[in-house]
Motif scaffolding. Structure first.
Motif, PDB file in Angstrom:
ATOM      1  N   PHE A 277      10.264  -5.932  -6.314  1.00 52.97           N
ATOM      2  CA  PHE A 277       9.696  -4.605  -6.085  1.00 52.97           C
ATOM      3  C   PHE A 277      10.617  -3.539  -6.686  1.00 52.97           C
ATOM      4  CE2 PHE A 277       7.101  -5.547  -1.925  1.00 52.97           C
ATOM      5  CZ  PHE A 277       6.304  -6.424  -2.649  1.00 52.97           C
ATOM      6  N   GLU A 278      11.909  -3.736  -6.492  1.00 49.19           N
ATOM      7  CA  GLU A 278      12.893  -2.779  -7.016  1.00 49.19           C
ATOM      8  C   GLU A 278      12.984  -2.873  -8.537  1.00 49.19           C
ATOM      9  OE1 GLU A 278      16.658  -3.015  -5.006  1.00 49.19           O
ATOM     10  OE2 GLU A 278      15.717  -3.228  -3.041  1.00 49.19           O
ATOM     11  N   GLU A 279      12.970  -4.105  -9.058  1.00 46.60           N
ATOM     12  CA  GLU A 279      13.048  -4.308 -10.515  1.00 46.60           C
ATOM     13  C   GLU A 279      11.862  -3.666 -11.224  1.00 46.60           C
ATOM     14  OE1 GLU A 279      15.293  -5.934 -12.483  1.00 46.60           O
ATOM     15  OE2 GLU A 279      16.677  -6.375 -10.842  1.00 46.60           O
ATOM     16  N   LEU A 280      10.694  -3.761 -10.599  1.00 43.12           N
ATOM     17  CA  LEU A 280       9.477  -3.176 -11.183  1.00 43.12           C
ATOM     18  C   LEU A 280       9.375  -1.680 -10.887  1.00 43.12           C
ATOM     19  CD1 LEU A 280       6.943  -6.009 -10.208  1.00 43.12           C
ATOM     20  CD2 LEU A 280       7.701  -5.440 -12.528  1.00 43.12           C
ATOM     21  N   LYS A 281      10.369  -1.156 -10.153  1.00 39.97           N
ATOM     22  CA  LYS A 281      10.442   0.256  -9.786  1.00 39.97           C
ATOM     23  C   LYS A 281       9.243   0.708  -8.945  1.00 39.97           C
ATOM     24  CE  LYS A 281      13.379   1.432 -13.699  1.00 39.97           C
ATOM     25  NZ  LYS A 281      13.569   2.278 -14.902  1.00 39.97           N
ATOM     26  N   VAL A 282       8.761  -0.226  -8.141  1.00 43.67           N
ATOM     27  CA  VAL A 282       7.699   0.105  -7.178  1.00 43.67           C
ATOM     28  C   VAL A 282       8.325   0.836  -5.998  1.00 43.67           C
ATOM     29  CG1 VAL A 282       5.825  -0.809  -5.769  1.00 43.67           C
ATOM     30  CG2 VAL A 282       6.497  -2.009  -7.842  1.00 43.67           C
TER      31      VAL A 282
ATOM     32  N   PHE B  91       0.836  -1.200   0.000  1.00 41.67           N
ATOM     33  CA  PHE B  91       0.000   0.000   0.000  1.00 41.67           C
ATOM     34  C   PHE B  91       0.872   1.251   0.000  1.00 41.67           C
ATOM     35  CE2 PHE B  91      -2.719  -3.254   1.744  1.00 41.67           C
ATOM     36  CZ  PHE B  91      -4.011  -2.926   1.326  1.00 41.67           C
ATOM     37  N   ALA B  92       0.489   2.216  -0.830  1.00 41.31           N
ATOM     38  CA  ALA B  92       1.064   3.554  -0.741  1.00 41.31           C
ATOM     39  C   ALA B  92       0.134   4.373   0.145  1.00 41.31           C
ATOM     40  CB  ALA B  92       1.163   4.180  -2.120  1.00 41.31           C
ATOM     41  N   ILE B  93       0.693   5.264   0.947  1.00 40.93           N
ATOM     42  CA  ILE B  93      -0.114   6.094   1.844  1.00 40.93           C
ATOM     43  C   ILE B  93      -0.111   7.525   1.305  1.00 40.93           C
ATOM     44  CG2 ILE B  93      -0.526   6.771   4.222  1.00 40.93           C
ATOM     45  CD1 ILE B  93      -0.539   3.712   3.703  1.00 40.93           C
ATOM     46  N   LYS B  94      -1.274   7.989   0.879  1.00 43.37           N
ATOM     47  CA  LYS B  94      -1.402   9.340   0.335  1.00 43.37           C
ATOM     48  C   LYS B  94      -2.426  10.123   1.152  1.00 43.37           C
ATOM     49  CE  LYS B  94      -0.103   7.908  -4.335  1.00 43.37           C
ATOM     50  NZ  LYS B  94      -0.484   7.876  -5.768  1.00 43.37           N
ATOM     51  N   LYS B  95      -1.949  11.189   1.788  1.00 45.26           N
ATOM     52  CA  LYS B  95      -2.790  12.007   2.668  1.00 45.26           C
ATOM     53  C   LYS B  95      -3.488  11.145   3.718  1.00 45.26           C
ATOM     54  CE  LYS B  95      -3.574  15.663  -0.730  1.00 45.26           C
ATOM     55  NZ  LYS B  95      -4.590  16.437  -1.493  1.00 45.26           N
TER      56      LYS B  95
ATOM     57  N   ASP C 254      -0.033  -6.479  -5.510  1.00 42.29           N
ATOM     58  CA  ASP C 254      -0.225  -7.665  -4.670  1.00 42.29           C
ATOM     59  C   ASP C 254       0.357  -8.885  -5.364  1.00 42.29           C
ATOM     60  OD1 ASP C 254      -2.518  -9.307  -5.997  1.00 42.29           O
ATOM     61  OD2 ASP C 254      -3.311  -7.278  -5.954  1.00 42.29           O
ATOM     62  N   GLY C 255       0.566  -9.918  -4.553  1.00 37.20           N
ATOM     63  CA  GLY C 255       1.173 -11.106  -5.127  1.00 37.20           C
ATOM     64  C   GLY C 255       1.210 -12.273  -4.172  1.00 37.20           C
TER      65      GLY C 255
ATOM     66  N   PHE D  10       0.840  -5.772 -10.867  1.00 31.62           N
ATOM     67  CA  PHE D  10       1.191  -4.366 -10.667  1.00 31.62           C
ATOM     68  C   PHE D  10       0.827  -3.574 -11.924  1.00 31.62           C
ATOM     69  CE2 PHE D  10       4.675  -1.095 -11.089  1.00 31.62           C
ATOM     70  CZ  PHE D  10       4.157  -0.219 -10.145  1.00 31.62           C
ATOM     71  N   ASN D  11       0.127  -2.469 -11.728  1.00 31.45           N
ATOM     72  CA  ASN D  11      -0.302  -1.618 -12.855  1.00 31.45           C
ATOM     73  C   ASN D  11      -1.083  -2.389 -13.916  1.00 31.45           C
ATOM     74  OD1 ASN D  11       0.548   0.864 -11.970  1.00 31.45           O
ATOM     75  ND2 ASN D  11       2.498   0.834 -13.073  1.00 31.45           N
ATOM     76  N   GLY D  12      -1.906  -3.330 -13.465  1.00 26.93           N
ATOM     77  CA  GLY D  12      -2.727  -4.083 -14.400  1.00 26.93           C
ATOM     78  C   GLY D  12      -2.001  -5.181 -15.136  1.00 26.93           C
TER      79      GLY D  12
END
Length: 395
Positions: free
Chosen positions: A70-75, A17-21, A29-30, A45-47
């Motif tokens: 996660f790093e390879e996908l630049k998440v 999860f990203a936390i925005k405001k 997910d995986g 990720f991203n569809g």
């Protein structure tokens, strides 16, 4: 970012999860599975779906590989971008709230292995692995049992020697609590009513299934008990049976108690009774073909759930805000919902057939205007609940 983890003995299910405001948004997910065998990882990720065949000898290697992807996908740029990890823990014993995992909490989870031998060991291994891989990150435990710790003694005690409770913790614990907490809070927001004033009957019907009775926002009873084997007929679990059947079948099949208990957990319920499948969709497909035994299975399942709904309506003295269906079967099977409602006529519930068959993204009201109280199907989100609880303890 917050990573939510649900770990088994050979698998790690996760959602990032990203936390925005201060609002959590699921971005990835995986599932890593066959850990210790050959190893397989899938990430969405991203569809887009990404799959990896990768040997993962243990949970440490699995976590290292997950973070690398996660790093390879630049998440994430690196693992420092993950502020906390929230874990779903099936059994927390007497722990009543989400907690930061320290030595004392870890030992409590460990002590509950004897109460949840199929679930807690996998969680412990994952916690240890994250401690090694991300030693400075806060680790938070959310417990399936905690929501039900508001039950009173009259409800959670069994009619067995009281010493069993004092010495061995033999009592009803209840499960699916993270889901029930999410649904309770979700419904409160939907109807703009304080959680503390809500009376609900919630049917969490998935492969594992239970019903909870919620009074003034708190669990006062639930169908699962000392273990998740109790209560409803489930995908592969028997639910409630006469305990003398175990002794009888030990002799009849020349097996020990552990083997019979395994059959009750893994070969019973829909799977064993129908002799078709543990998947309700496959059973309903056979019902539509006129398979009489499939019809019997559906009828028995529906009556089983209906009986508990009536029981819990009595506990709430008929003062009920809503009956809610959730989890895989509850959310998606209009057939099962209809069959259950047809068996609780004493409550004055009226289903809206046209609404019941609609597809929906979040929630669906399926009752008619003349229904004594509302009926809903609501999609649960245990990962989001764990993420929110993790945020509360790390902010």
């Amino acid at each position: 970012m917050i990573l939510v983890v649900n770990s088994g003995s050979s698998s790690i299910k996760f959602k990032l999860f990203a936390i925005k405001k201060n609002v959590p948004i699921a971005i990835l997910d995986g599932l890593a599975e066959r850990i210790g065998v050959d190893g397989f990882l899938k990430i969405e990720f991203n569809g887009e779906k990404h799959q990896f065949n990768q040997k993962m000898s243990n949970h440490n290697e699995a976590i290292q590989f997950i973070l690398k992807q996660f790093e390879e996908l630049k998440v994430i740029k690196d693992k420092k971008d993950i502020a906390a990890v929230g874990f779903r823990i099936v059994h927390g014993g007497k722990i009543t709230e989400p907690v930061v995992i320290d030595k004392k909490v870890f030992k409590e989870i460990e002590a509950c292995v004897k109460l949840a031998p199929l679930h807690n060991p996998g969680a412990l291994v994952a916690i240890e692995a994250f401690k090694i891989e991300m030693p400075k990150v806060k680790l938070i435990a959310s417990f399936d049992t905690s929501f039900h710790q508001t039950m009173d003694e009259e409800t959670f005690l069994y009619s067995v020697p009281y010493e069993w409770y004092k010495k061995y913790q033999v009592r009803k614990f209840g499960f699916h609590g993270i889901s029930y907490k999410y649904i309770t809070e979700k419904y409160a927001k939907m109807i703009k009513k304080p959680v503390g004033k809500l009376n609900l009957i919630i049917c969490h019907l998935g492969s594992g299934a239970s019903v909870a009775c919620v009074k003034n926002g708190k669990s006062i009873d639930t169908t699962m008990g000392f273990t998740p084997l109790a209560g409803l007929m489930m995908g592969t679990r028997s639910g409630d049976i006469d305990p003398s059947i175990i002794q009888y079948m030990v002799k009849a099949l020349n097996k020990d108690v552990f083997e019979i208990t395994s059959i009750l957990n893994k070969e019973s319920g829909l799977k064993g009774f129908s002799e078709i499948s543990s998947d309700m969709r496959e059973i309903i497909a056979e019902v539509e073909k006129g398979n009489k035994h499939a019809v019997l299975t559906l009828n028995k399942y529906s009556q089983n759930v209906a009986d508990f709904i009536v029981k819990y309506a009595n506990r709430l003295e008929g003062k009920i805000d809503a009956l809610i269906f959730t989890a895989g079967i509850g959310e998606n099977s209009d057939t099962v919902r209809k069959e259950i409602i047809n068996r609780v006529n004493i409550l004055g519930l009226k289903l809206n057939p046209k609404e019941n068959i609609k597809r929906y993204d979040d929630f669906l009201k399926i009752s008619n205007k003349d229904s004594k109280f509302d009926i809903y199907a609501i999609k649960t989100n245990e990962e989001l609940m764990i993420c929110q609880e993790t945020m509360d303890l790390t902010s």
